[in-house]
Design an enzyme around this catalytic site. Structure first.
Site, PDB file in Angstrom:
ATOM      1  N   GLY A  46       5.124   6.583   5.500  1.00 27.76           N
ATOM      2  CA  GLY A  46       5.245   5.154   5.056  1.00 27.76           C
ATOM      3  C   GLY A  46       4.380   4.974   3.892  1.00 27.76           C
ATOM      4  O   GLY A  46       2.939   5.441   3.800  1.00 27.76           O
ATOM      5  N   GLN A  51      -1.524  -1.074   0.232  1.00 29.61           N
ATOM      6  CA  GLN A  51      -2.220  -0.290   0.073  1.00 29.61           C
ATOM      7  C   GLN A  51      -2.654   0.333  -1.158  1.00 29.61           C
ATOM      8  O   GLN A  51      -3.707   1.116  -1.339  1.00 29.61           O
ATOM      9  CB  GLN A  51      -1.778   0.969   1.074  1.00 29.61           C
ATOM     10  N   CYS A  92      -2.854   5.999   9.691  1.00 26.39           N
ATOM     11  CA  CYS A  92      -2.763   5.181   8.487  1.00 26.39           C
ATOM     12  C   CYS A  92      -3.425   5.753   7.275  1.00 26.39           C
ATOM     13  O   CYS A  92      -4.618   6.425   7.592  1.00 26.39           O
ATOM     14  CB  CYS A  92      -3.141   3.681   8.719  1.00 26.39           C
ATOM     15  N   LEU A  93      -2.845   6.070   6.138  1.00 21.20           N
ATOM     16  CA  LEU A  93      -3.479   6.508   4.878  1.00 21.20           C
ATOM     17  C   LEU A  93      -4.634   5.725   4.527  1.00 21.20           C
ATOM     18  O   LEU A  93      -5.386   6.134   4.033  1.00 21.20           O
ATOM     19  CB  LEU A  93      -2.276   6.606   3.893  1.00 21.20           C
ATOM     20  N   HIS A 134       4.908  -1.092  10.935  1.00 22.65           N
ATOM     21  CA  HIS A 134       3.627  -0.689  10.376  1.00 22.65           C
ATOM     22  C   HIS A 134       3.358  -1.039   9.099  1.00 22.65           C
ATOM     23  O   HIS A 134       2.256  -1.591   8.661  1.00 22.65           O
ATOM     24  CB  HIS A 134       3.393   0.775  10.682  1.00 22.65           C
ATOM     25  N   GLU A 135       4.305  -0.842   8.035  1.00 28.57           N
ATOM     26  CA  GLU A 135       4.294  -1.218   6.754  1.00 28.57           C
ATOM     27  C   GLU A 135       4.419  -2.824   6.721  1.00 28.57           C
ATOM     28  O   GLU A 135       3.781  -3.024   5.632  1.00 28.57           O
ATOM     29  CB  GLU A 135       5.465  -0.408   5.873  1.00 28.57           C
ATOM     30  N   HIS A 138       1.071  -4.547   7.039  1.00 24.26           N
ATOM     31  CA  HIS A 138       0.338  -4.280   5.610  1.00 24.26           C
ATOM     32  C   HIS A 138       0.691  -5.482   4.724  1.00 24.26           C
ATOM     33  O   HIS A 138      -0.193  -5.924   4.243  1.00 24.26           O
ATOM     34  CB  HIS A 138       0.687  -2.841   5.110  1.00 24.26           C
TER      35      HIS A 138
HETATM   36  O1  GNR Z   1       1.742   8.296   7.416  1.00 26.97           O
HETATM   37  C1  GNR Z   1       1.800   7.519   8.332  1.00 26.97           C
HETATM   38  N1  GNR Z   1       2.030   8.021   9.347  1.00 26.97           N
HETATM   39  C2  GNR Z   1       2.062   6.931  10.462  1.00 26.97           C
HETATM   40  C3  GNR Z   1       2.099   7.604  11.886  1.00 26.97           C
HETATM   41  C4  GNR Z   1       2.501   6.924  13.036  1.00 26.97           C
HETATM   42  C5  GNR Z   1       2.807   5.146  12.725  1.00 26.97           C
HETATM   43  C6  GNR Z   1       2.598   4.887  11.309  1.00 26.97           C
HETATM   44  C7  GNR Z   1       2.471   5.707  10.287  1.00 26.97           C
HETATM   45  S1  GNR Z   1       2.471   5.009   8.768  1.00 26.97           S
HETATM   46  C8  GNR Z   1       1.510   6.214   8.134  1.00 26.97           C
HETATM   47  C9  GNR Z   1       1.335   5.851   6.472  1.00 26.97           C
HETATM   48  C10 GNR Z   1       0.708   4.521   6.287  1.00 26.97           C
HETATM   49  O2  GNR Z   1      -0.486   4.371   6.478  1.00 26.97           O
HETATM   50  N2  GNR Z   1       1.532   3.583   5.939  1.00 26.97           N
HETATM   51  O3  GNR Z   1       0.800   2.255   5.738  1.00 26.97           O
HETATM   52 NI    NI Z   2      -0.890   2.261   7.160  1.00 24.18          NI
END
Ligand code: GNR
Ligand code: NI
Length: 168
Positions: A46, A51, A92-93, A134-135, A138
């Site tokens: 995601g 970001q 998270c990236l 999670h997104e 953000h």
């Molecule tokens: O790549 C991602 N993997 C992930 C793994 C577990 C829970 C959430 C994520 S999202 C993350 C990419 C990201 O940072 N999205 O904001």
């Molecule tokens: Ni993230």
């Protein structure tokens, strides 16, 4: 298309609250295309506009194994369907190299606009539910580390700052 630069925690721009999208024009379509390219290039499931320092309520996810099922959500809303939660080890990236167990509602309805500006609703379970929540965090300036203790978050912050200084 282009791979965009991803902000890294504790960059304060990750704390901005994103604005609703009012018109889906060519600029938004280009952004979505670049978000997808950036997500796939980073092997993410995601990515939010936040970001890449664009503070609009847009996110992309792809939780498929083949990485061939992009989902584009504009102005997304979620409804929690029951009080059951599941724990998942999240990454998270914007927090490279760190994974932490986070508990979130496990079944949600997701309503959003697609690229044509049409509203649609899908049910999210398992990894899709995790990724969309999670997104959406953000877009509200929140990061999964906010669910952890101050001590854990500070330790991760110190390590990431040290790495970013060493890279200069
Ligand atoms: O790549 C991602 N993997 C992930 C793994 C577990 C829970 C959430 C994520 S999202 C993350 C990419 C990201 O940072 N999205 O904001
Ligand atoms: Ni993230």
């Amino acid at each position: 298309m282009a791979v965009l630069k991803i902000l890294i925690f504790p960059d304060q721009r990750l704390r901005a609250v994103a604005e609703e999208v009012l018109v889906i024009d060519d600029e938004i379509k280009k952004l979505v295309s670049n978000l997808l390219e950036t997500m796939y290039e980073g092997n993410g499931i995601g990515l939010s506009a936040t970001q890449v320092n664009i503070h609009k309520r847009i996110l992309v996810v792809d939780v498929s194994d083949e990485k061939d099922s992009p989902l584009i959500l504009i102005n997304p809303k979620i409804e929690v369907l029951n009080k059951e939660e599941k724990i998942y080890s999240e990454g998270c990236l914007s927090v490279p190299g760190f994974f932490e167990e986070i508990s979130r509602p496990s079944e949600i309805n997701i309503t959003a606009l697609n690229l044509e500006g049409e509203r649609f609703t899908i049910m999210g379970t398992d990894l899709l539910a995790v990724a969309v929540q999670h997104e959406m965090d953000h877009l509200d300036g929140k990061i999964f580390l906010d669910f952890l203790s101050n001590l854990k978050r500070q330790t991760i912050k110190r390590k990431l700052l040290k790495i970013s200084k060493a890279a200069v």
